[in-house]
Motif scaffolding. Structure first.
Motif, PDB file in Angstrom:
ATOM      1  N   LEU A   1     -11.810  -2.751   8.582  1.00  0.00           N
ATOM      2  CA  LEU A   1     -12.421  -4.380   8.640  1.00  0.00           C
ATOM      3  C   LEU A   1     -10.564  -5.528   9.438  1.00  0.00           C
ATOM      4  O   LEU A   1     -10.873  -6.016   9.478  1.00  0.00           O
TER       5      LEU A   1
ATOM      6  N   SER B   1      -9.501  -0.072   5.174  1.00  0.00           N
ATOM      7  CA  SER B   1     -10.488  -1.120   4.794  1.00  0.00           C
ATOM      8  C   SER B   1      -9.860  -1.398   6.242  1.00  0.00           C
ATOM      9  O   SER B   1     -10.374  -2.382   7.369  1.00  0.00           O
TER      10      SER B   1
ATOM     11  N   THR C   1       0.965  -1.355   0.066  1.00  0.00           N
ATOM     12  CA  THR C   1       0.379   0.090   0.021  1.00  0.00           C
ATOM     13  C   THR C   1       0.507   1.367  -0.359  1.00  0.00           C
ATOM     14  O   THR C   1       0.290   2.246  -0.163  1.00  0.00           O
TER      15      THR C   1
ATOM     16  N   ILE D   1     -10.284  -9.941   7.125  1.00  0.00           N
ATOM     17  CA  ILE D   1      -9.228  -9.263   6.125  1.00  0.00           C
ATOM     18  C   ILE D   1      -7.877 -10.343   6.927  1.00  0.00           C
ATOM     19  O   ILE D   1      -6.880 -10.207   6.583  1.00  0.00           O
TER      20      ILE D   1
END
Length: 157
Positions: free
Chosen positions: A129, A125, A86, A135
């Motif tokens: 989660l 996210s 990310t 996840i």
């Protein structure tokens, strides 16, 4: 070298991203576990450190505290790095529990707040989660996939 010195040597090598030196501090029967990779044998553990050290170009590791006796020990440490998937900055606070055999680490169990980690590593996210099994399982599956694909390239000192 007593077991406190083993812990200090391990984290000094980690700070220098020297996976080979870290791997030499594991007993041939060693195991590792953490919330992301799950349970690993010694070869997988050595490969994991090699993968993390080689990919963690901005990895910073700080040993905050450690203690040990003849059989076991613990360490609190922090890692700061960019999560490659990310591009997000992670500052993870980890507690390690260790057991020793023949002057080497024979069991290494890391724990940390997975939701906190996911919030940093995955962003929105992860915040929403990161506490869910969906996840957690997806992250673990991806981490193991990455490790399995990297393993043949890793040193197995």
């Amino acid at each position: 070298m007593d077991n406190t010195d083993v812990i200090k040597a391990f984290f000094a090598a980690f700070r220098e991203r020297n996976a080979e030196a870290m791997g030499r501090l594991y007993h041939p029967e060693a195991s590792f576990s953490d919330p992301v990779f799950g349970k690993l044998d010694v070869q997988q553990t050595r490969a994991m450190w090699h993968m993390l050290c080689s990919r963690g170009k901005d990895l910073k590791v700080e040993l905050v505290r450690c203690e040990a006796d003849a059989n076991s020990g613990s360490a609190d440490w922090e890692a700061t790095y960019t999560f490659l998937k990310t591009g997000k900055l992670v500052h993870n606070e980890v507690h390690s529990r260790l057991r020793f055999k023949d002057g080497l680490i024979c069991a290494h169990d890391d724990s940390f707040d997975f939701w906190r980690w996911a919030s940093m590593a995955l962003g929105a996210s992860g915040r929403l989660l990161g506490w869910t099994p969906i996840i957690k399982n997806a992250v673990r599956k991806q981490a193991r996939h990455n490790l399995d694909n990297y393993r043949p390239l890793a040193a197995t000192a």
